[in-house]
Scaffold this active site. Sequence first.
Site, short mmCIF file in Angstrom:
data_model
loop_
_atom_site.label_atom_id
_atom_site.label_comp_id
_atom_site.label_asym_id
_atom_site.label_seq_id
_atom_site.Cartn_x
_atom_site.Cartn_y
_atom_site.Cartn_z
N GLY A 5 -6.57 -10.20 8.05
CA GLY A 5 -6.10 -10.68 9.35
C GLY A 5 -5.24 -9.64 10.02
O GLY A 5 -4.95 -9.72 11.20
N LYS A 51 0.84 -1.21 0.00
CA LYS A 51 0.00 0.00 0.00
C LYS A 51 0.87 1.26 0.00
O LYS A 51 0.66 2.18 -0.79
CB LYS A 51 -0.90 -0.04 1.24
CG LYS A 51 -2.06 0.92 1.16
CD LYS A 51 -2.90 0.88 2.44
CE LYS A 51 -3.43 -0.48 2.78
NZ LYS A 51 -4.86 -0.61 2.77
N TYR A 88 12.32 -34.22 -16.86
CA TYR A 88 10.87 -34.04 -16.87
C TYR A 88 10.30 -34.22 -15.47
O TYR A 88 10.95 -34.78 -14.58
CB TYR A 88 10.19 -35.02 -17.84
CG TYR A 88 10.28 -36.46 -17.40
CD1 TYR A 88 9.32 -37.01 -16.55
CD2 TYR A 88 11.34 -37.28 -17.82
CE1 TYR A 88 9.41 -38.32 -16.12
CE2 TYR A 88 11.44 -38.59 -17.40
CZ TYR A 88 10.46 -39.11 -16.55
OH TYR A 88 10.54 -40.40 -16.11
N ARG A 105 -3.58 -1.26 -6.33
CA ARG A 105 -2.73 -2.45 -6.21
C ARG A 105 -3.15 -3.43 -7.30
O ARG A 105 -4.24 -3.31 -7.85
CB ARG A 105 -2.91 -3.10 -4.83
CG ARG A 105 -4.33 -3.50 -4.55
CD ARG A 105 -4.49 -4.08 -3.17
NE ARG A 105 -5.91 -4.18 -2.85
CZ ARG A 105 -6.40 -4.54 -1.69
NH1 ARG A 105 -5.60 -4.82 -0.71
NH2 ARG A 105 -7.69 -4.60 -1.49
N CYS A 159 8.33 -38.81 -10.26
CA CYS A 159 6.94 -39.25 -10.42
C CYS A 159 6.20 -39.31 -9.09
O CYS A 159 5.06 -39.74 -9.02
CB CYS A 159 6.87 -40.59 -11.14
SG CYS A 159 7.69 -41.93 -10.25
N HIS A 211 -15.60 -8.74 1.58
CA HIS A 211 -14.53 -9.64 2.02
C HIS A 211 -14.69 -11.02 1.40
O HIS A 211 -13.76 -11.59 0.83
CB HIS A 211 -14.56 -9.73 3.55
CG HIS A 211 -13.54 -10.65 4.11
ND1 HIS A 211 -13.80 -11.97 4.39
CD2 HIS A 211 -12.23 -10.46 4.43
CE1 HIS A 211 -12.72 -12.54 4.86
NE2 HIS A 211 -11.75 -11.64 4.91
N ARG A 233 -3.51 2.80 8.65
CA ARG A 233 -3.75 1.46 8.06
C ARG A 233 -2.47 0.63 8.11
O ARG A 233 -1.37 1.16 8.00
CB ARG A 233 -4.15 1.59 6.59
CG ARG A 233 -5.45 2.29 6.35
CD ARG A 233 -5.69 2.37 4.84
NE ARG A 233 -7.07 2.66 4.52
CZ ARG A 233 -7.56 3.88 4.34
NH1 ARG A 233 -6.77 4.93 4.42
NH2 ARG A 233 -8.84 4.05 4.04
N SER A 248 13.76 -42.51 -12.20
CA SER A 248 12.58 -41.70 -11.89
C SER A 248 12.49 -41.61 -10.37
O SER A 248 12.38 -42.64 -9.70
CB SER A 248 11.33 -42.34 -12.48
OG SER A 248 10.22 -41.56 -12.13
N MET A 279 -4.48 -5.53 11.14
CA MET A 279 -5.35 -4.55 11.79
C MET A 279 -6.22 -3.84 10.76
O MET A 279 -5.76 -3.46 9.69
CB MET A 279 -4.51 -3.51 12.53
CG MET A 279 -5.40 -2.65 13.40
SD MET A 279 -4.64 -1.09 13.88
CE MET A 279 -4.89 -0.14 12.42
C1 PEP Z 1 6.81 -42.76 -5.02
O1 PEP Z 1 7.17 -43.48 -4.10
O2 PEP Z 1 7.08 -41.55 -5.08
C2 PEP Z 1 6.00 -43.31 -6.11
C3 PEP Z 1 5.70 -42.58 -7.16
O3 PEP Z 1 5.53 -44.56 -5.96
P1 PEP Z 1 4.26 -44.95 -5.08
O4 PEP Z 1 3.61 -43.67 -4.66
O5 PEP Z 1 3.41 -45.77 -5.95
O6 PEP Z 1 4.90 -45.68 -3.96
#
Ligand code: PEP
Length: 899
Positions: free
Chosen positions: A106, A27, A868, A357, A848, A473, A97, A781, A108
């Site tokens: 949250g 502000k 990835y 803002r 993963c 709000h 303010r 992975s 004042m």
């Molecule tokens: C993991 O352990 O991160 C995984 C992808 O395998 P799962 O969640 O199936 O154990």
Amino acid sequence: MSAKYVYTFGDGKAEGKSDMKNLLGGKGANLAEMSNIGVPVPAGFTITTEMCTVYYKMERNYPPELKTQSHDAMANVEKSMGASFGDRDNPLLVSVRSGARVSMPGMMDTVLNLGMNDTTVLGLIKQSGNERFGWDSYRRFVQMYGDVVLGMKPESKEEEDPFEIVLKAKKKAKGVELDTDLSAEDLKELVAEFKALIKDRLDLAFPEDPWEQLQGAIDAVFGSWMGARAIRYRKLNGIPAEWGTAVNVQAMVYGNMGEDSGTGVAFTRDPATGENRFYGEYLINAQGEDVVAGTRTPQPVNAAGKTADDQVTLEEVMPEAYKTLEGIYLKLEKHYKDMQDIEFTIQKHKLWMLQTRGGKRTAAAAIKIAVDMVDEGMIDKKTAVSRVEPEQLDQLLHPTFDPKATRNVIAKGLPASPGAASGRVVFHSDDAEEWADRGEKVILVRIETSPEDIGGMDVAQGILTQQGGMTSHAAVVARGMGKTCVAGCGAIRISYKEKKFKVGDTVVAEGDWISLDGSAGEVMTGQVATVIPELSGDFGTLMSWADEIRTIGVRTNADSPKDSMVALDFGAEGIGLCRTEHMFFEGDRIKAVREMILADDVEGREKALAKLLPYQREDFYGIFKAMAGKPVTIRLLDPPLHEFLPHEEANQQEMADEMGVTAEVVKGKVDSLHEFNPMLGHRGCRLGLIYPEISAMQARAIFEAACKLKKEKIDCLPEVMIPLVGAVGEYTNQRDIIVETAKKVFAEQGIEVDYLVGTMIEIPRACLVADKIAEHAEFFSFGTNDLTQMGFGYSRDDAGKFLPHYVDAGVLEDDPFQVLDQEGIGQLVQMGIERGRSTRKDLKIGICGEHGGEPKSIKFCAKIGMDYVSCSPYRVPIARLAAAHAALEAEKGEIQRDK
Ligand code: PEP
Ligand code: MG
């Protein structure tokens, strides 16, 4: 030289500017910037966030220079406004303010009219020539100061504001209905009664000295930084306590000086849809807080915002002021190159800006505004991409109400925040949290919401309020959270006491199901069916820009052709994890799986596995075909075998009947498979080591499906993944089975397909010996679910009992199963990558675990060189955008390093 804690603004100049948000708060920085660019801002000064930190370091005390600096700054304001703080004839009154770096409910609330006392009130009356106005301002000040600074605002939800009780009694005694019907004399009496109430409750004389009042307000702002509500909001939004808040002290201007005055809030574009139209609400003869408090229903600023014919626009009642406002909003948007949320006050036809803002907006609006601004030449594509928060996309990736579903609409309110939500009605925020903890879906229904309701709003599917406008709000917070919200639904009558609301003759009680359409503002009884959204247009455009920017790939975790198709639509570039165990439960397969488990020897198991083979082949064929040549990582069976057997006695009997064995045999098998800690037990590659025939069957299914596709001239790229490897020997043992099987299948089929064999890295030891594993593995992975479990020693299944407390108590910043713990587990991952690539340079690496769909973790993965991330289909667009943000941040880092 002593430290500078106070920065002035006003009169077309300022000591601060917009990029000083960290020091002046959002502000304060924007007030300074507006002054600098010649937007009319009442003069004032900002006490820095640094002061907040010093205040706590000094155990809630101030260094002496604050006083001198504030006095100098006040003199500056006095000069600019032509009035004096505490002066009997021409008093300067100020607002106080809070203002943190980011807007923070949250904190004042505002205190207005500070500087009023028994003497200055007479000066204000003299200056304004309006006795009623003088006493009304005074009574408002005493009430606000009592509530906010002296802490008399009720804490509990059922309690009423003590000043409001006195006010109501006064109206009753005078036989009037509205505040505005009270006379100057009545208001004067109220001031005395309010002060008496304070004396009575707190044994405190109301401070008459304006400087003492100001000190009290400053204390309250800094004090509120460590208040429970602010702490809670910070936690929810990841805001560190060290940031501190600034205090803004600013000359008052009055929107309540009569019919020629007013106040309002506006957005430079529609915050719900993103449409390029000036959008706002105002009230005549009112002070700023009246618009957001929801006690009077505001009117639209212009014709475009009209929702009913009887509404009167600002453009109609004050054309001059509206014209000026229009000029200013365009100037502000052009200057900031972003949609602005502005507050203004008109005092006797003169327009003043009180705030600007970056406006909170829904995901749909964020995308439209970003894409439009690129088209308008205001920003570039990279800025557009950075303007949309990845997590916000979640709002768009979920179902909306099925247009064909029957809707029993019982009331209509304002379409405050779009989306489709169904849940059971609760009336209090803590009830919402309690119900949600039990796994209930709830809709929080309130007369209006306040910062105390944040927790309940956070867990609710949607929010319905009886009062308040598009900038109330409830509306603002819901949009920020991406929650469906219908606000200002005047047709409903809520009784907190009876835990019911009524619309005409319909009564909806606590626990009843309702549905909210946040785009249409509709309230419906029951649960309404939903459909999956279509993603194209601006969404597609923005995502294509994100794809141009990002450097890390995005795959999906999917184990069916259907999920694969959804993920492809969302832009997945491959499958990073296909969990094969899910396939074992479908239809008749579970029977074959159980036969295999019950079998006592290899022959028995192979016979059962032979029944599973065609199913698995079909599964993989379907997925490979759907992914059409994109890489598909298939993980061999992972869970402990007991998961495939029934544990209830009745179900064991049923299985025994089906298998033609006695219940004892089934029970005996279940008992023999029992483990004290199955997560650390006989699972993952450990299954394949003991039962190589399982791995062989799965590998055969994979390669037979791949050969079939190749014969049909459809590309496919299988990546066979071995789970839970901790020792090199585990890996090579399983790898050999896979390679042997591939050879056999290729020979049988007379055709060969390309494939990779690699492993999950999800056991800490695997990170340590990653160099040795990578000598044999073609890809890694990271299974960060298990890696977190084993790295922290927290059971994935049981940690829910204590982790929320850890996060609440600040022991951990986040739940490490949701946000990757970069400090610890992240090091294991980094080590795994470095060691792995030390022996195999071109080792393909992904993630993963659940973290693969979480923006902060994705940025980390990009930074440490993964190829990835892989996440659930619905999170794929979030991951694409987060990956683009990671690239933009890296670029910025480069630029900064270059400098
Ligand atoms: C993991 O352990 O991160 C995984 C992808 O395998 P799962 O969640 O199936 O154990
Ligand atoms: Mg795992």
